[in-house]
Design a protein around this motif. Structure first.
Motif, PDB file in Angstrom:
ATOM      1  N   GLY B 107      38.727  33.148  42.377  1.00 37.57           N
ATOM      2  CA  GLY B 107      38.983  34.548  42.040  1.00 37.57           C
ATOM      3  C   GLY B 107      40.433  35.009  42.088  1.00 37.57           C
ATOM      4  N   GLN B 143      34.418  33.274  29.389  1.00 38.28           N
ATOM      5  CA  GLN B 143      35.594  34.074  29.756  1.00 38.28           C
ATOM      6  C   GLN B 143      36.862  33.481  29.130  1.00 38.28           C
ATOM      7  OE1 GLN B 143      36.388  34.019  33.952  1.00 38.28           O
ATOM      8  NE2 GLN B 143      37.915  35.642  33.874  1.00 38.28           N
ATOM      9  N   ILE B 146      37.047  34.009  25.372  1.00 39.62           N
ATOM     10  CA  ILE B 146      37.535  35.336  24.979  1.00 39.62           C
ATOM     11  C   ILE B 146      39.058  35.394  25.080  1.00 39.62           C
ATOM     12  CG2 ILE B 146      37.535  37.792  25.598  1.00 39.62           C
ATOM     13  CD1 ILE B 146      34.563  37.431  26.376  1.00 39.62           C
ATOM     14  N   TRP B 147      39.607  34.817  26.144  1.00 42.10           N
ATOM     15  CA  TRP B 147      41.075  34.793  26.269  1.00 42.10           C
ATOM     16  C   TRP B 147      41.716  33.977  25.148  1.00 42.10           C
ATOM     17  CZ3 TRP B 147      43.961  38.100  28.554  1.00 42.10           C
ATOM     18  CH2 TRP B 147      43.523  38.774  29.706  1.00 42.10           C
ATOM     19  N   ARG B 150      41.809  36.192  22.196  1.00 38.64           N
ATOM     20  CA  ARG B 150      42.844  37.219  22.328  1.00 38.64           C
ATOM     21  C   ARG B 150      44.228  36.652  22.056  1.00 38.64           C
ATOM     22  NH1 ARG B 150      41.303  40.471  27.903  1.00 38.64           N
ATOM     23  NH2 ARG B 150      39.410  41.470  27.109  1.00 38.64           N
ATOM     24  N   LYS B 251      48.314  39.801  40.726  1.00 42.57           N
ATOM     25  CA  LYS B 251      47.871  41.101  41.254  1.00 42.57           C
ATOM     26  C   LYS B 251      48.985  41.844  41.998  1.00 42.57           C
ATOM     27  CE  LYS B 251      43.358  38.873  41.649  1.00 42.57           C
ATOM     28  NZ  LYS B 251      42.158  38.598  42.417  1.00 42.57           N
ATOM     29  N   ASP B 253      50.634  44.083  40.780  1.00 37.66           N
ATOM     30  CA  ASP B 253      50.612  45.480  40.347  1.00 37.66           C
ATOM     31  C   ASP B 253      49.890  46.345  41.382  1.00 37.66           C
ATOM     32  OD1 ASP B 253      48.503  43.780  39.492  1.00 37.66           O
ATOM     33  OD2 ASP B 253      47.732  45.301  38.131  1.00 37.66           O
ATOM     34  N   GLY B 254      49.257  45.715  42.360  1.00 38.91           N
ATOM     35  CA  GLY B 254      48.590  46.458  43.429  1.00 38.91           C
ATOM     36  C   GLY B 254      49.561  46.823  44.539  1.00 38.91           C
ATOM     37  N   GLU B 279      45.957  43.200  34.114  1.00 39.80           N
ATOM     38  CA  GLU B 279      44.878  42.459  33.481  1.00 39.80           C
ATOM     39  C   GLU B 279      45.060  42.297  31.977  1.00 39.80           C
ATOM     40  OE1 GLU B 279      41.866  45.054  35.935  1.00 39.80           O
ATOM     41  OE2 GLU B 279      40.903  43.132  35.530  1.00 39.80           O
TER      42      GLU B 279
END
Ligand SMILES: Nc1nc2c(ncn2[C@@H]2O[C@H](COP(=O)(O)OP(=O)(O)OP(=O)(O)O)[C@@H](O)[C@H]2O)c(=O)[nH]1
Ligand SMILES: Nc1nc2c(ncn2[C@@H]2O[C@H](COP(=O)(O)OP(=O)(O)OP(=O)(O)O)[C@@H](O)[C@H]2O)c(=O)[nH]1
Ligand SMILES: [Mg+2]
Ligand SMILES: [Mg+2]
Lengths: 305, 303
Positions: B107, B143, B146-147, B150, B251, B253-254, B279
């Motif tokens: 994850g 998943q 899909i990337w 894109r 992450k 940006d958190g 994301e």
């Protein structure tokens, strides 16, 4: 890291050994090492400080019985205090409503979708109620598909609907559950940052729309110092009812658990320890306390001392 | 919404009017570093190095002191030797196909990072191929598919449950046959304390190098920026089975600062290559040491 902690504690305990009473002076270095161990275990540094201050208060002047060394007494004090903080009472799910709605929330990648599946499995196998899973993450690529695959594996139905906002999906799912007699509705939501205003609003809207009986905040056990900020931000917004710790099958000390519990005062309801559906456990405060402190080594140290 | 450089400027203000650093200032610095997940050992190392330098070198004002601090922290980072790290998203000329293997615990953002990398290499004019070697986690292949759409790049995949080594082999073989410039291979998330999963990763690596000697040219360990001290253990264990060439920190940006990567970069001598800041497909940046050091001291007003 564990080695050096052991060494430091060994010398700290040596100082306590052979003294009949715990005093300000002889307890100082032990407390410092315990504080350090907590911060190394990812407990928030302010909480580690408050915690050791509390322990100190209890320890000062404590009479050491003949049978135990001051070191052993200190360990017991620390362990008891930590266990008490982690939550004495066994926390269970509240499932009174018809249907009961459980909203699953948290940061990206924390393990929400996997947990949702495990919870559905648990509710059916252990509580003998019929669950409905709801795919309300409309953002992450293949999130809906992921939940569907999990649902298939455990043979629990998954409600999903293309092209609708998450709030509408949640609302429709609850209606569906009522009509079809499902007893528990588990809503898997998208991962979101606590500072993402639009996304926090979305989950607040879902809460308002379906009035969940439980809101579970899913936190990765490996989280560092930020655990407090994030948990607090989610709680301020949603007033969650419980916490789930995931990835406990790793070797992290899991200090985030203490930080969250200490700050939010909500029970840790489940511990997730694996990728398979049956790797869900209830929470044992004492085990967690020992894990955070690396008590295994501390207890053996005291025995040596 | 973020107030940048809050603690940084606080450190500056706290020093103003003084001639040398005092305990109050050092305490403040220590707290800032610990709360950014730098960890106690590395924080102590930084404080010691800073005090040594401060004793030797002249600093007349808060600006100069902060410069010393910045340099002290930067001195922990290993020098960048990797050609691709000097020129982000530029591949070395003599290695085709260039193979990148992406690894990490569950994850953290591996698959998303691969989507972003594919996009960047494609933008830079390269032919990119993805390999879906996570055949384990539910819908992992979907998943990545899909990337790949894109990013507008092709993908090699097999059925769920297939041998990940076989998918990696297929990907490299296909990259050779189709004259691809770069192949990026996704792997299932695995906790570093699970021996059989780590062994499997070692095997994937060997399969790749058997098919193409010298490959994989890069092995990127993806770390979640909100992870605490356990990230150090992750780096050590992954390094033991796959010889890591770089770190990706996601992450950021958190509100978490990802300071533990300082400890990793320092102790393991692995360069930090990219940071993930969201994301979206464009939310990946080459690691910039100076701005990373500054962001360690950022405080988020909204939380
Ligand atoms: N080892 C281990 N892996 C876990 C655990 N819980 C979840 N995972 C894995 O962690 C990764 C992320 O889990 P997800 O359930 O997709 O996380 P999420 O919170 O739904 O992620 P987003 O929807 O992207 O925010 C997957 O690889 C899971 O298999 C756990 O307790 N132990
Ligand atoms: N905010 C933010 N989210 C990110 C970033 N990178 C990835 N994510 C999110 O984190 C979650 C997990 O990302 P994945 O790419 O699936 O992670 P993974 O390492 O491939 O996960 P597994 O394959 O299950 O081990 C997803 O919800 C992503 O959208 C980032 O830089 N910032
Ligand atoms: Mg999910
Ligand atoms: Mg993945």
């Amino acid at each position: 890291m564990f080695e050096s902690l052991s060494e430091r504690l060994e010398s700290a305990f040596k100082q306590l050994k052979g003294q009949g009473r715990i005093t300000e002076i002889n307890v100082a270095s032990t407390l410092k090492e315990i504080r350090r161990a907590l911060v190394d275990a990812d407990v928030h540094y302010k909480i580690a400080k408050e915690f050791t201050d509390r322990v100190k208060e209890k320890a000062l002047g404590a009479k050491v019985l003949q049978a135990v060394s001051p070191g052993q007494l200190m360990v017991k004090l620390v362990q008891d205090e930590l266990t008490a903080l982690m939550g004495g009472e066994a926390a269970s799910l509240s499932l009174e409503q018809k249907p009961s709605v459980i909203l699953v929330v948290g940061l990206q990648g924390s393990g929400k979708t996997t947990f949702s599946g495990k919870l559905a499995y648990f509710i059916r196998q252990k509580l003998h109620k019929s669950p409905l899973l709801v795919a309300a993450d409309i953002y992450r690529p293949a999130a809906i598909e992921q939940l569907k695959v999990i649902g298939q594996q455990i043979q629990v139905p998954v409600f999903s609907e293309e092209g609708l906002p998450a709030v509408e999906i949640a609302r429709k799912a609850v209606t569906e559950a009522k009509n079809r007699g499902y007893q528990v509705v588990i809503i898997d939501t998208a991962g979101r940052l606590a500072i993402d205003e639009a996304m926090m609003q979305e989950v607040a809207d879902i809460k308002a729309a379906v009035n969940p009986e439980e809101i579970l905040f899913v936190a990765d056990a490996m989280t560092g110092q930020d655990a407090v900020n994030t948990a607090k931000a989610f709680h301020d917004r949603l007033a969650f009812t419980g916490v789930v710790l995931t990835k406990m099958d790793g070797d992290t000390r899991g200090g985030a658990a203490l930080s969250i519990k200490y700050t939010i005062q909500k029970p840790i309801k489940f511990v997730s320890a694996g990728e398979k559906p049956d790797t869900l456990d209830v929470f044992y405060p004492e085990r967690m306390a020992q894990r955070i402190l690396g008590m295994g080594d501390i207890v053996s140290l005291v025995e040596k001392a | 919404q973020k107030t940048r450089d809050n603690l940084w400027s606080r450190l500056g203000k706290l020093f103003t009017g003084k001639s040398t650093i005092d305990d109050e200032w050092l305490d403040e610095l220590e707290e800032a570093l610990i709360s950014a997940d730098v960890g106690i050992d590395t924080t102590v190392e930084i404080l010691n190095r800073l005090q040594q330098r401060a004793a030797r070198e002249r600093y007349r004002n808060s600006g100069e002191l902060q410069q010393l601090l910045e340099q002290t922290i930067l001195s922990l980072l290993p020098p960048v030797q990797h050609p691709a790290a000097v020129q982000p998203f530029q591949l070395p000329d003599n290695k085709r196909p260039y193979v990148i293997l992406v690894v990490g615990v569950n994850g953290v953002g591996k698959t998303t990072t691969i989507g972003k990398l594919a996009y960047q290499y494609k933008q830079a004019g390269y032919q990119v191929l993805l390999g879906a070697a996570d055949t384990f986690r539910a819908a992992a292949v979907d998943q990545l598919t899909i990337w790949s759409e894109r990013a507008g790049v092709p993908l090699v995949k097999q059925a769920m449950g297939a041998d990940p080594g076989a998918v990696a082999f297929d990907t490299v073989q296909s990259a050779i046959a189709r004259n691809m410039d770069v192949a990026i291979i996704d792997t299932a998330g695995r906790l570093h304390n699970k021996k059989h999963l780590m062994d499997e990763l070692g095997k994937i690596r060997r399969v790749i190098s058997k098919k193409l000697p010298g490959a994989p040219h890069e092995v990127l360990l993806v770390l979640d920026g909100s992870t605490g001290q356990n990230a150090l253990e992750q780096a050590k264990q992954f390094m033991a089975v796959t010889e890591l060439t770089g770190l990706v920190v996601t992450k950021l940006d958190g509100t978490a600062k990802g300071g533990v990567v300082l400890a990793i970069a320092h102790q393991c001598q692995i360069p930090i290559r990219y940071i993930g800041l969201g994301e979206k497909i464009t939310d990946l940046q080459p690691f910039d040491p100076e701005s990373f050091v500054h962001s360690l001291f950022a405080r988020d007003a909204s939380v």
